[in-house]
Design an enzyme around this catalytic site. Structure first.
Site, PDB file in Angstrom:
ATOM      1  N   ASP A 236    -105.017  41.898 -15.496  1.00  0.00           N
ATOM      2  CA  ASP A 236    -104.508  42.324 -16.811  1.00  0.00           C
ATOM      3  C   ASP A 236    -103.797  41.190 -17.527  1.00  0.00           C
ATOM      4  O   ASP A 236    -103.688  41.177 -18.747  1.00  0.00           O
ATOM      5  CB  ASP A 236    -103.580  43.526 -16.654  1.00  0.00           C
ATOM      6  CG  ASP A 236    -104.410  44.764 -16.407  1.00  0.00           C
ATOM      7  OD1 ASP A 236    -104.832  44.963 -15.257  1.00  0.00           O
ATOM      8  OD2 ASP A 236    -104.675  45.489 -17.384  1.00  0.00           O
ATOM      9  N   ASN A 246    -102.410  42.714 -11.788  1.00  0.00           N
ATOM     10  CA  ASN A 246    -103.541  43.659 -11.795  1.00  0.00           C
ATOM     11  C   ASN A 246    -103.034  44.996 -11.265  1.00  0.00           C
ATOM     12  O   ASN A 246    -101.851  45.130 -10.889  1.00  0.00           O
ATOM     13  CB  ASN A 246    -104.698  43.101 -10.951  1.00  0.00           C
ATOM     14  CG  ASN A 246    -105.985  43.898 -11.141  1.00  0.00           C
ATOM     15  OD1 ASN A 246    -106.395  44.157 -12.276  1.00  0.00           O
ATOM     16  ND2 ASN A 246    -106.609  44.317 -10.057  1.00  0.00           N
TER      17      ASN A 246
HETATM   18  O1  MRU Z   1    -104.288  50.904 -15.833  1.00  0.00           O
HETATM   19  P1  MRU Z   1    -105.670  50.378 -16.029  1.00  0.00           P
HETATM   20  O2  MRU Z   1    -106.719  51.296 -15.538  1.00  0.00           O
HETATM   21  O3  MRU Z   1    -105.896  49.919 -17.468  1.00  0.00           O
HETATM   22  O4  MRU Z   1    -105.737  49.064 -15.136  1.00  0.00           O
HETATM   23  C1  MRU Z   1    -106.886  48.273 -15.200  1.00  0.00           C
HETATM   24  C2  MRU Z   1    -106.912  47.176 -14.216  1.00  0.00           C
HETATM   25  O5  MRU Z   1    -105.979  46.949 -13.488  1.00  0.00           O
HETATM   26  C3  MRU Z   1    -108.141  46.297 -14.210  1.00  0.00           C
HETATM   27  O6  MRU Z   1    -108.339  45.753 -12.943  1.00  0.00           O
HETATM   28  C4  MRU Z   1    -107.941  45.149 -15.196  1.00  0.00           C
HETATM   29  O7  MRU Z   1    -107.568  45.608 -16.466  1.00  0.00           O
HETATM   30  C5  MRU Z   1    -109.147  44.316 -15.324  1.00  0.00           C
HETATM   31  S1  MRU Z   1    -110.391  45.121 -16.309  1.00  0.00           S
HETATM   32  C6  MRU Z   1    -111.728  44.093 -16.360  1.00  0.00           C
END
Ligand code: MRU
Length: 351
Positions: A236, A246
């Site tokens: 992220d 992440n």
């Molecule tokens: O809370 P989320 O579902 O938005 O978290 C997403 C993640 O942690 C993903 O691994 C990250 O955004 C990478 S998406 C290519």
């Protein structure tokens, strides 16, 4: 091929990811507050997808208000962008995409609102198209880590749903499969919202890629059994020194992979690297409602009144990362200098 995000007939449409895998429902978002809610509630989620939706969210909010003068148009864009920036704090792609929209608006300062709206839409399409291209290239580089017969372990969801197309960590698996390699993906279920169970296995099944769902707590055991060749996850936000935020549980996985000598890779577009944040300690970690843990999916699973701590992300230190798979290739340790070099090249190219 599913279309998790699209601009259709002048409006933003998304697949409501909270309904998957039971129902694949398209949701039209007509106002900035609907876009804010969709991002906040994880109807659309995953760092690149959040950025793409926020860019279209600026267009949506602008159309909703339709200011009459160039000055009110500029003020409206700033307000909409600041509002959308409050939907979630960790994925840097959100702020990166909103800054692009702000910059375009400033460059078109003085233009009539109709012309500005057209320019904003063009920029949102560009954000989407560029992310698509980046993910495709990430898949190409990532597939090199998945020879015939390889098994990959991943966490959360990093496929088309999380990126608008192809994916990041999962793009490696899609590409290896396209190349005819027999691979298998082990997917952590990813508590508490089960993005791995609900979304990753759904995407892999649709693509015909063999996958095995495990609960998060089984990952170390599976690594110890020696069936995993490589761990690849998304991110992220990646700090300038390579520390990577992440989904919660990723750090665990990196520690377990290191303990068993299994290489651990992070796959992300350069738009996920936050060069302004020196290290992981500076990354704001979202904390979410404790009810996601105590009342997940409509069933009470903890006693009334229990104290809950629910961080949505964690930070994996760069020292545990074997490489960062970007659209420009795999950055190898020391990640700090690899990232610095990449950014100086990118800035050179932009001059
Ligand atoms: O809370 P989320 O579902 O938005 O978290 C997403 C993640 O942690 C993903 O691994 C990250 O955004 C990478 S998406 C290519």
């Amino acid at each position: 091929m599913i279309e998790p995000i699209r601009w259709n007939n002048g409006q933003l449409e998304i697949i409501d990811q909270t309904e998957l895998p039971v129902t694949c429902k398209t949701l039209a978002l007509h106002t900035a507050s609907e876009v804010w809610e969709a991002i906040h509630s994880l109807r659309v989620r995953g760092a690149p997808a959040i950025g793409i939706c926020a860019a279209y969210g600026v267009v949506t909010g602008f159309k909703e208000r339709m200011p009459h003068t160039p000055a009110t148009a500029q003020a409206a864009i700033e307000e909409i962008a600041s509002y959308l920036a409050g939907s979630r704090p960790t994925a840097v792609n959100l702020f990166w995409a909103l800054d692009r929209m702000r910059r375009v608006a400033r460059e078109a300062d003085g233009d009539a609102p109709e012309a500005l709206e057209a320019r904003l839409l063009e920029e949102a399409h560009a954000v989407f198209e560029e992310e698509r291209g980046r993910c495709k290239a990430i898949g190409e580089h990532g597939a090199a880590l998945l020879p015939d017969g390889a098994a990959m372990l991943t966490h959360c969801n990093t496929g088309p749903l999380a990126t608008g197309a192809y994916g990041t960590a999962l793009a490696a698996a899609f590409r290896a499969h396209e190349l005819g390699r027999a691979i298998r993906v082990y997917a952590d279920e990813t508590r508490p919202l089960l993005q791995g169970a609900r979304l990753t296995t759904w995407e892999l099944q649709q693509a015909g890629i063999p996958c095995t769902l495990i609960c998060d707590g089984a990952a170390a055991h599976v690594l110890r059994q020696g069936v995993i060749d490589v761990v690849i996850v998304g991110a992220d936000r990646i700090a300038a020194n390579g520390d990577a935020a992440n989904k919660i549980g990723t750090y665990h996985l990196a520690l377990a992979a290191a303990a068993h000598g299994v290489p651990f890779y992070v796959a992300a577009p350069i738009s996920t690297i936050d060069i302004e944040t020196p290290c992981g300690d500076g990354i704001l970690i979202e904390e979410r409602d404790g009810a996601e843990i105590t009342h997940g999916f409509g069933r009470q699973t903890a006693p009334d009144g229990v104290d809950v701590y629910n961080p949505a992300f964690d930070v994996t230190p760069a020292r545990l990362i074997e490489g960062i798979i970007t659209e420009r290739g795999i950055l190898r340790p020391p990640c700090e200098s690899a990232i610095a070099e990449l950014f100086s090249e990118t800035q050179e190219a932009a001059r």
